[in-house]
Scaffold this motif. Structure first.
Motif, PDB file in Angstrom:
ATOM      1  N   GLU A   1       0.821  -1.209   0.000  1.00  0.00           N
ATOM      2  CA  GLU A   1       0.000   0.000   0.000  1.00  0.00           C
ATOM      3  C   GLU A   1       0.857   1.262   0.000  1.00  0.00           C
ATOM      4  N   ALA A   2       2.031   1.201   0.625  1.00  0.00           N
ATOM      5  CA  ALA A   2       2.939   2.353   0.643  1.00  0.00           C
ATOM      6  C   ALA A   2       3.456   2.661  -0.759  1.00  0.00           C
ATOM      7  N   LEU A   3       3.406   1.670  -1.650  1.00  0.00           N
ATOM      8  CA  LEU A   3       3.824   1.859  -3.044  1.00  0.00           C
ATOM      9  C   LEU A   3       2.633   2.092  -3.971  1.00  0.00           C
ATOM     10  N   GLY A   4       1.438   2.224  -3.383  1.00  0.00           N
ATOM     11  CA  GLY A   4       0.258   2.528  -4.179  1.00  0.00           C
ATOM     12  C   GLY A   4      -0.528   1.317  -4.639  1.00  0.00           C
ATOM     13  N   PHE A   5      -0.180   0.121  -4.168  1.00  0.00           N
ATOM     14  CA  PHE A   5      -0.919  -1.081  -4.555  1.00  0.00           C
ATOM     15  C   PHE A   5      -2.023  -1.316  -3.523  1.00  0.00           C
ATOM     16  N   GLY A   6      -3.237  -0.875  -3.844  1.00  0.00           N
ATOM     17  CA  GLY A   6      -4.354  -0.937  -2.909  1.00  0.00           C
ATOM     18  C   GLY A   6      -5.399  -1.975  -3.218  1.00  0.00           C
TER      19      GLY A   6
ATOM     20  N   VAL B   1      -6.559 -19.860 -22.055  1.00  0.00           N
ATOM     21  CA  VAL B   1      -7.395 -19.433 -20.933  1.00  0.00           C
ATOM     22  C   VAL B   1      -8.822 -19.284 -21.447  1.00  0.00           C
ATOM     23  N   ALA B   2      -9.718 -20.095 -20.896  1.00  0.00           N
ATOM     24  CA  ALA B   2     -11.116 -20.054 -21.318  1.00  0.00           C
ATOM     25  C   ALA B   2     -11.836 -18.861 -20.700  1.00  0.00           C
ATOM     26  N   ARG B   3     -11.673 -18.692 -19.389  1.00  0.00           N
ATOM     27  CA  ARG B   3     -12.296 -17.563 -18.696  1.00  0.00           C
ATOM     28  C   ARG B   3     -11.718 -17.457 -17.302  1.00  0.00           C
ATOM     29  N   THR B   4     -12.065 -16.361 -16.625  1.00  0.00           N
ATOM     30  CA  THR B   4     -11.611 -16.137 -15.258  1.00  0.00           C
ATOM     31  C   THR B   4     -12.791 -15.745 -14.384  1.00  0.00           C
ATOM     32  N   GLU B   5     -12.608 -15.901 -13.099  1.00  0.00           N
ATOM     33  CA  GLU B   5     -13.581 -15.462 -12.109  1.00  0.00           C
ATOM     34  C   GLU B   5     -12.794 -14.740 -11.024  1.00  0.00           C
ATOM     35  N   THR B   6     -13.172 -13.496 -10.729  1.00  0.00           N
ATOM     36  CA  THR B   6     -12.361 -12.649  -9.863  1.00  0.00           C
ATOM     37  C   THR B   6     -13.096 -12.276  -8.586  1.00  0.00           C
ATOM     38  N   PHE B   7     -12.340 -12.284  -7.472  1.00  0.00           N
ATOM     39  CA  PHE B   7     -12.854 -11.886  -6.170  1.00  0.00           C
ATOM     40  C   PHE B   7     -11.915 -10.818  -5.622  1.00  0.00           C
TER      41      PHE B   7
ATOM     42  N   TRP C   1     -11.794 -24.397 -10.561  1.00  0.00           N
ATOM     43  CA  TRP C   1     -10.766 -23.768 -11.376  1.00  0.00           C
ATOM     44  C   TRP C   1      -9.595 -24.695 -11.626  1.00  0.00           C
ATOM     45  N   ASN C   2      -8.879 -24.421 -12.702  1.00  0.00           N
ATOM     46  CA  ASN C   2      -7.617 -25.130 -12.933  1.00  0.00           C
ATOM     47  C   ASN C   2      -6.534 -24.578 -12.010  1.00  0.00           C
ATOM     48  N   VAL C   3      -6.458 -23.237 -11.919  1.00  0.00           N
ATOM     49  CA  VAL C   3      -5.540 -22.593 -10.986  1.00  0.00           C
ATOM     50  C   VAL C   3      -6.240 -21.411 -10.331  1.00  0.00           C
ATOM     51  N   PHE C   4      -5.699 -21.009  -9.194  1.00  0.00           N
ATOM     52  CA  PHE C   4      -6.229 -19.888  -8.437  1.00  0.00           C
ATOM     53  C   PHE C   4      -5.070 -18.940  -8.178  1.00  0.00           C
ATOM     54  N   LEU C   5      -5.215 -17.678  -8.547  1.00  0.00           N
ATOM     55  CA  LEU C   5      -4.145 -16.688  -8.431  1.00  0.00           C
ATOM     56  C   LEU C   5      -4.438 -15.691  -7.319  1.00  0.00           C
ATOM     57  N   LYS C   6      -3.367 -15.209  -6.714  1.00  0.00           N
ATOM     58  CA  LYS C   6      -3.441 -14.039  -5.837  1.00  0.00           C
ATOM     59  C   LYS C   6      -2.719 -12.940  -6.594  1.00  0.00           C
ATOM     60  N   VAL C   7      -3.399 -11.804  -6.812  1.00  0.00           N
ATOM     61  CA  VAL C   7      -2.816 -10.713  -7.582  1.00  0.00           C
ATOM     62  C   VAL C   7      -2.876  -9.415  -6.785  1.00  0.00           C
ATOM     63  N   LEU C   8      -1.994  -8.498  -7.121  1.00  0.00           N
ATOM     64  CA  LEU C   8      -1.924  -7.206  -6.458  1.00  0.00           C
ATOM     65  C   LEU C   8      -1.858  -6.118  -7.520  1.00  0.00           C
ATOM     66  N   CYS C   9      -2.780  -5.157  -7.428  1.00  0.00           N
ATOM     67  CA  CYS C   9      -2.856  -4.071  -8.410  1.00  0.00           C
ATOM     68  C   CYS C   9      -2.968  -2.732  -7.689  1.00  0.00           C
ATOM     69  N   LYS C  10      -2.718  -1.658  -8.430  1.00  0.00           N
ATOM     70  CA  LYS C  10      -2.797  -0.316  -7.845  1.00  0.00           C
ATOM     71  C   LYS C  10      -4.239   0.083  -7.553  1.00  0.00           C
ATOM     72  N   ASN C  11      -5.151  -0.290  -8.447  1.00  0.00           N
ATOM     73  CA  ASN C  11      -6.555   0.079  -8.295  1.00  0.00           C
ATOM     74  C   ASN C  11      -7.399  -0.828  -9.189  1.00  0.00           C
ATOM     75  N   ASN C  12      -8.696  -0.584  -9.236  1.00  0.00           N
ATOM     76  CA  ASN C  12      -9.588  -1.431 -10.031  1.00  0.00           C
ATOM     77  C   ASN C  12      -9.319  -1.323 -11.531  1.00  0.00           C
ATOM     78  N   ASP C  13      -8.935  -0.123 -12.007  1.00  0.00           N
ATOM     79  CA  ASP C  13      -8.591   0.016 -13.431  1.00  0.00           C
ATOM     80  C   ASP C  13      -7.376  -0.848 -13.775  1.00  0.00           C
ATOM     81  N   HIS C  14      -6.384  -0.835 -12.913  1.00  0.00           N
ATOM     82  CA  HIS C  14      -5.198  -1.663 -13.109  1.00  0.00           C
ATOM     83  C   HIS C  14      -5.592  -3.142 -13.100  1.00  0.00           C
ATOM     84  N   LEU C  15      -6.504  -3.523 -12.186  1.00  0.00           N
ATOM     85  CA  LEU C  15      -6.993  -4.902 -12.139  1.00  0.00           C
ATOM     86  C   LEU C  15      -7.676  -5.279 -13.448  1.00  0.00           C
TER      87      LEU C  15
END
Length: 155
Positions: free
Chosen positions: A66-71, A136-142, A109-123
């Protein structure tokens, strides 16, 4: 797939050492030795033994994203066209810096990822990048709203 680690037995002194260093890995060895009641050399020997047994995998500096802007932290379930595509897809995901973790899973799912982005637009941009990977057929995001528990295994 990761290999199953061998189980090792540790004694009370090892547990005290591990608990102290898990709390603060920068604790000086002589301070650990003083609190545990054995010599600094004995602490070093025990740590080497635990490293060799692969109980200790290393130590690391933890940066506050978060100190680097990844919220925005999110989890992405990925569906593949074919399971056989997994090695190629994973190889490409390793090149995406926002992907922090990738787990093969049971269930939907085939795999489950943990991702970090600056904001929703970046996501959104990241999801487009992931969905553009061939196979990749499709994704589901939480999106994670808050992380209340972050701990290691209890020693």
């Amino acid at each position: 797939m990761p290999r199953k680690a061998k189980t090792i037995t540790i004694d009370g002194i090892d547990k005290k050492i591990l608990r102290m260093l898990m709390e603060d890995a920068r604790t000086p060895i002589l301070e650990v030795a003083r609190q545990v009641g054995i010599s600094g050399a004995a602490i070093h020997q025990r740590l080497r033994k635990l490293e060799k047994a692969k109980l200790i995998l290393g130590s690391k500096l933890i940066v506050n994203p978060e100190a680097l802007g990844f919220g925005t932290r999110a989890f992405v379930g990925m569906y593949f066209d074919k399971a056989a595509d997994a090695p190629t897809i994973i190889k490409l995901l390793k090149r995406v810096p926002e992907v922090l973790e990738c787990h093969y899973t049971t269930g939907n799912w085939n795999v489950f990822l943990k991702v970090l982005c600056k904001n929703n637009d970046h996501l959104m941009q990241l999801l487009n990048t992931i969905q553009d990977i061939t196979g990749v057929a499709r994704t589901e995001t939480f999106i994670s709203l808050n992380q209340d528990i972050d701990r290691q295994v209890k020693i």
